[in-house]
Design an enzyme around this catalytic site. Structure first.
Site, PDB file in Angstrom:
ATOM      1  N   TRP A 331      -2.440  -8.597   5.589  1.00 44.97           N
ATOM      2  CA  TRP A 331      -1.918  -7.227   5.453  1.00 44.97           C
ATOM      3  C   TRP A 331      -1.286  -6.725   6.743  1.00 44.97           C
ATOM      4  O   TRP A 331      -1.734  -5.732   7.318  1.00 44.97           O
ATOM      5  CB  TRP A 331      -3.014  -6.262   4.997  1.00 44.97           C
ATOM      6  CG  TRP A 331      -3.425  -6.492   3.592  1.00 44.97           C
ATOM      7  CD1 TRP A 331      -2.785  -6.048   2.475  1.00 44.97           C
ATOM      8  CD2 TRP A 331      -4.557  -7.228   3.136  1.00 44.97           C
ATOM      9  NE1 TRP A 331      -3.458  -6.481   1.364  1.00 44.97           N
ATOM     10  CE2 TRP A 331      -4.540  -7.192   1.736  1.00 44.97           C
ATOM     11  CE3 TRP A 331      -5.584  -7.936   3.778  1.00 44.97           C
ATOM     12  CZ2 TRP A 331      -5.510  -7.829   0.963  1.00 44.97           C
ATOM     13  CZ3 TRP A 331      -6.550  -8.554   3.012  1.00 44.97           C
ATOM     14  CH2 TRP A 331      -6.509  -8.500   1.619  1.00 44.97           C
ATOM     15  N   CYS A 416      -3.533  -0.552   5.340  1.00 46.14           N
ATOM     16  CA  CYS A 416      -4.033  -1.786   4.752  1.00 46.14           C
ATOM     17  C   CYS A 416      -3.068  -2.126   3.662  1.00 46.14           C
ATOM     18  O   CYS A 416      -1.900  -2.317   3.879  1.00 46.14           O
ATOM     19  CB  CYS A 416      -5.431  -1.523   4.201  1.00 46.14           C
ATOM     20  SG  CYS A 416      -5.966  -2.729   3.022  1.00 46.14           S
ATOM     21  N   CYS A 417      -3.571  -2.137   2.487  1.00 43.75           N
ATOM     22  CA  CYS A 417      -2.680  -2.311   1.361  1.00 43.75           C
ATOM     23  C   CYS A 417      -2.051  -0.964   1.035  1.00 43.75           C
ATOM     24  O   CYS A 417      -0.859  -0.822   0.923  1.00 43.75           O
ATOM     25  CB  CYS A 417      -3.462  -2.859   0.185  1.00 43.75           C
ATOM     26  SG  CYS A 417      -5.198  -2.543   0.284  1.00 43.75           S
ATOM     27  N   GLY A 728      -1.818  -3.866  -3.964  1.00 41.44           N
ATOM     28  CA  GLY A 728      -1.727  -3.498  -2.560  1.00 41.44           C
ATOM     29  C   GLY A 728      -1.189  -4.543  -1.613  1.00 41.44           C
ATOM     30  O   GLY A 728      -1.006  -4.284  -0.440  1.00 41.44           O
TER      31      GLY A 728
END
Lengths: 753, 265
Positions: A331, A416-417, A728
């Site tokens: 990520w 993050c996602c 994500g």
């Protein structure tokens, strides 16, 4: 740490618009003063240079080899990775305009034992490596790790909840990640200036009364200061002096990348975000282009080479971790676009250049490209972005207007996602997920785990009638959710205490403000199945089928036509709204580490497969072991009124409670979007606009035919770069496990006939 | 204007029979559209992929207000071009409902699109007056010409093509905008001589904003199996890409670009 006020030589800043950013560390002000908007289309973009193609071919060949040998090309087993632990590494030094590798060789994985030595050892062993005995001794006998700290304090109930997987994915054996370093600081100010600012902050922590909080912060800032010194040394080993601000675009990008490299050399977080660098880089590129010192070809080459480096970041993981988060994701989330508080859009030519990398070097899952979408974005960019989505399914879209409003700043990034975070002033304690579908079953079974057959939750009276009475069920659900909230939040309190103590992220925190707003992230898995199960119980007259021990193992709804989440039907959707808010409020009653503000999420990444595997048959008809739907997506097959009804159900979920993100993964066949490319772009632009206008938070868009995926599963060698977006993030389809591939194939793809 | 006071007898709302709703129609007229598939059709096209919409008089009973209220929830997705489409089945079989719904939609500023095969069309009264009223509140019609050769049309659909061509002629002469669509089916419609004739026929029409060749596909087969109906086109594969291009050339599809200007008012 002595203060010495000496301003950075103004010549580095010649040509930039002056402002507050010159007097204090303030990237946001730099961006606002030096924004170079672009309203045109993609025709200015340059293709790959010969050097880019040569380098990229080498990286692709290494990636192929990596896949052939089972996932890991090479790994350190005796050098503990720090900012300066490795000598410089290159792909081909003379061709690289942006340099720096995690270790001394491309794709060689670093040894990172601070999160937990057992995890590090298991990961090495999973790929046929063995940890150096001396290191084993150090990290088991001499030096405590984060993991050991957490397990020293976990209660038996917490261990049980973890073991039976009603709570999953807790960052108690690896880095929590999810911090966004304010990387442009290095380019604009140089490290020396940042050190001075930290020294200044240090002098001003507390008033002499050394409370725990003051002691902790003083120690942390010292560590940040040292991390900055280390970053200078690392850059020096590559032949660069980052003590001073960048002089030109190439340096600015290199300086930014060194900051990122310091993060990924020291932390193996589940998410290692890049943040928001496009507008800063544009200011430098624009200045160089105006000065005539670079061409568009070179500008694109710098961006291509930076992105190539981001694609090469690797961590070594255990098999268990990989089954949760498949495809080696890190990520490296890169947020592009968005708009200012003043309403000006932040689309620059550099946002285009980042998207162009997918064309110049082929599709790839990293960096995790995230468009901060606003109706204010210019049409030329919207259409180019949707074109990239149609071609490579590599983009996710997030609602810029909503995020700005929620976080009170336009200088946020995606951590993050899906989760947003103020880059300069905020941080997040990452908190994995609690399984609400399983909680429904615990309610029915009186706290007995339906798979492990053990008493895990409190032994409240189970439901014993043949048909489930809705009122009785709801009365029992409440204390069970309360128990879960308690054990979940307190596990996280333990984790973050120990993480700060044993695995503090000095390198990333050094590039943020000293006093931060903290959020305490939590998450929900099994969302749609929990909602539909409650709706089934309320409207469907659900009969329980029990095994010989009296455990509910199956369900049958007399009326199978009960409302389901995903049809824009309030009877079901409002159950979802209630569930999020109610669980949030239950968690929010508890003490939260370091005074953090609670947030929750409805996103699951690829872990929906594993969570489903560990959860019995649910009252909505989902069979034991079947995958959950990802994130906030409706259950498979629940949607009856088409894609927009489904999206509007998700858009109703309250972001003010789920500020960590509400993820929707949208799959569609090309022909459903339109009969030609122009129509498809129109459709996607209108669709994303409409979703955001209805306060949808996040959207992954996948455009392909199910047949393509089935063929790719059979012949992975023919689809080496086929990427799909899962909840994500983005992943090479070939890197997913067979089960996850099956899951992606069986998801809802909206199609017309 | 003097308004008539409401009388004690309430006016019965017009009922429509709906097979299903698609909230994300992006190939059913301009832009993203809310598509109501109306139940019932008399034609029995061999390639029909919705045999479940054939029965007349079944389906969910709805009022135009219910459909409109539901549709409006998706307005944010429609952009400049999108709106409401009524498809089928054969939508013109429920012309009273169409008039009711489209009149109300227009009053809300929503553009309307009619997807029809023209089979119910007639100059007979009172039907023809109703059709004129419908056209007054229809922004664009999607009209299928299944086969220009009337014998082959009859074999393919159970009806000859004179009715649909007379409807098209009427629309052409009265300023009603059309998209002409042609499903390309090997061994049924994919004959050069028919395609050529069709292309010439369409070129003489007015107000044709778009011409589309829709390649036959086999995704409907499953529905036949579920319904226990023999699939008439067993063994016929979708046309090759070359044949699709060939048909597009005969139909001069690139000459019809008027749809880009939609909506016209």
């Amino acid at each position: 740490m002595k203060q010495m006020e000496k301003k950075a030589t103004p010549s580095y800043w010649d040509g930039f618009v002056a402002g507050d950013w010159q007097n204090s560390i303030n990237v946001r002000d730099f961006i606002n003063k030096n924004l170079v908007q672009y309203n045109g289309d993609d025709t200015f973009l340059a293709g790959p240079t010969a050097a880019t193609t040569t380098l990229n071919d080498e990286v692709l060949a290494l990636k192929k080899k990596e896949r052939e040998v089972g996932g890991v090309l090479d790994a350190d087993n005796n050098v503990v990775s720090t900012v300066t632990s490795h000598k410089p590494g290159y792909i081909e030094k003379d061709l690289e305009t942006i340099v720096g590798l995690q270790t001394d060789k491309p794709l060689k994985r670093a040894f990172m034992p601070f999160g937990g030595i057992r995890m590090a050892e298991d990961a090495l062993e999973a790929y046929g490596f063995k940890v150096d005995p001396e290191q084993h001794k150090i990290f088991t006998e001499d030096r405590k790790t984060h993991n050991q700290g957490v397990f020293d304090v976990y209660t038996p109930d917490m261990r049980k909840a973890r073991h039976y997987k009603i709570i999953t994915g807790l960052p108690d054996a690896y880095a929590r990640g999810r911090l966004i370093p304010d990387l442009p600081r290095i380019a604009i100010y140089g490290i020396d200036r940042l050190m001075k600012a930290k020294a200044h902050d240090f002098e001003n922590i507390g008033d002499g009364e050394l409370t725990n909080d003051v002691i902790q912060l003083r120690e942390e800032v010292q560590e940040q200061y040292r991390a900055l010194v280390e970053m200078k040394k690392m850059a020096e080993s590559y032949g660069f002096d980052i003590s001073r601000p960048a002089e030109n675009a190439q340096e600015a990008i290199q300086w930014i990348y060194f900051g990122y490299l310091a993060s990924v050399k020291t932390q193996n977080g589940a998410a290692m975000s890049v943040g928001r660098i496009d507008t800063t880089i544009e200011a430098y590129i624009n200045r160089d282009l105006k000065r005539g010192t670079i061409t568009e070809d070179q500008a694109q080459e710098f961006i291509d080479h930076l992105v190539m480096k981001l694609r090469m970041v690797r961590f070594i993981r255990t098999t268990e971790y990989n089954s949760l988060f498949s495809g080696d994701p890190i990520w490296a989330t890169l947020s592009l676009g968005g708009s200012g508080m003043d309403g000006k859009h932040h689309i620059t030519k550099t946002a285009f250049r980042f998207l162009k990398t997918l064309d110049n070097m082929g599709a790839a899952p990293e960096p995790n490209i995230t468009l901060l979408w606003s109706d204010k974005l210019p049409e030329g960019f919207k259409r180019y972005a949707t074109q990239v989505s149609i071609n490579s399914s590599t983009i996710q879209y997030e609602n810029d207007e909503m995020l700005k409003e929620q976080w009170g700043t336009d200088y946020y990034g995606i951590a993050c996602c899906v989760s947003a975070q103020p880059i300069a002033t905020g941080m997040q304690f990452f908190g994995a997920r609690a399984n609400l579908a399983k909680t429904i079953l615990y309610t029915i079974n009186g706290g007995v785990d339906e798979i492990g057959k053990a008493q895990v939750g409190p032994a409240y009276a189970p439901i014993s009638s043949e048909y489930i009475d809705y009122d009785e069920f709801m009365k029992k659900l409440d204390p069970m959710m309360g128990w879960l909230a308690d054990i979940y939040v307190n596990s996280l309190n333990a984790i973050h205490y120990m993480h700060d103590k044993y695995y503090y992220e000095a390198e990333q925190m050094a590039l943020k403000d000293t006093n931060l707003d903290r959020t305490f992230a939590t998450g929900i898995s099994g969302f749609s199945h929990a909602v539909d199960s409650i709706s089934a119980i309320k409207y469907g007259h659900v009969k329980v089928i029990r095994d010989e021990s009296g455990l509910a193992v199956d369900f049958k709804a007399d009326n199978d036509d009960y409302p389901r989440y995903g049809n824009n039907d309030d009877r079901a959707d409002q159950i979802g709204v209630w569930l999020i808010q109610h669980f949030y409020e239950m968690m929010n009653k508890h003490h939260l580490y370091r005074g953090a503000k609670l947030s929750t999420s409805v996103l699951t990444i690829t872990s929906n497969v594993v969570y489903g595997k560990n959860t019995g048959t649910t009252p909505n008809g989902r069979k034991a072991g079947e995958p959950f739907s990802p994130g906030a997506n409706p259950a498979y097959g629940a949607e009856k009124n088409g894609a927009l009804a489904s999206l509007l159900s998700t858009a109703k979920l309250p972001y003010e409670f789920a500020t960590d993100g509400i993820s929707n993964t949208f799959g569609v066949t090309p022909n459903t979007l339109g009969h030609d490319d122009e129509a498809r772009k129109d459709t996607l632009v209108n669709m994303v606009d409409g979703y955001m206008e209805n306060e949808g938070m996040h959207l992954n868009i996948n455009v392909f035919n199910r047949e393509t995926l089935i063929d790719a599963q059979k012949h992975p060698e023919e689809y080496p770069t086929l990427t799909v977006r899962v909840s994500g993030y983005c992943v090479y389809f070939a890197d997913l496990t067979k089960e996850q591939q099956d899951d992606v194939i069986s998801r809802t793809y909206f199609e017309t006939m | 204007m003097v308004t008539t006071p409401a009388t004690a007898t309430t006016i019965k709302p017009v009922i429509g029979y709906v097979h299903s709703i698609e909230t994300f129609g992006s190939v059913d007229g301009p832009g993203i559209r809310y598509v109501a598939f109306l139940q019932g059709c008399r034609m029995r096209c061999e390639f029909c992929h919705n045999p479940d919409t054939w029965n007349i008089g079944t389906g969910d009973e709805v009022t135009s207000d219910e459909i409109l209220d539901d549709a409006i929830r998706y307005r944010a997705f429609w952009g400049k071009q999108g709106g409401i489409t009524c498809s089928g089945g054969e939508s013109l079989l429920q012309i009273d409902f169409l008039i009711d719904l489209f009149t109300k939609a227009k009053a809300e500023g929503i553009n309307t699109c009619l997807d029809t095969c023209g089979q119910p069309f007639t100059y007979k009264q009172p039907w023809f007056d109703k059709f004129k009223r419908l056209m007054a509140v229809t922004d664009v019609s999607l009209v299928d010409i299944k086969q220009i050769d009337t014998d082959r049309h009859k074999r393919l659909t159970g009806f000859n093509n004179e009715t649909v061509l007379s409807m098209i002629q009427y629309m052409s002469e009265n300023g009603h905008h059309m998209w002409i669509r042609h499903v390309l089916v090997p061994e049924r419609t994919d004959y050069d001589e028919n395609l050529k004739e069709l292309g010439e026929y369409v070129s003489k029409l007015h107000n044709v904003d778009k011409v589309e060749v829709l390649p036959y596909h086999t995704m409907g087969v499953v529905k036949y199996e579920t319904l226990g109906i023999d699939y008439p086109l067993k063994g016929i594969e979708p046309p090759t890409h070359d044949r699709v291009v060939n048909a597009e050339n005969y139909l001069h599809v690139n000459d019809y670009q008027g749809y880009r200007q939609f909506p016209f008012s």
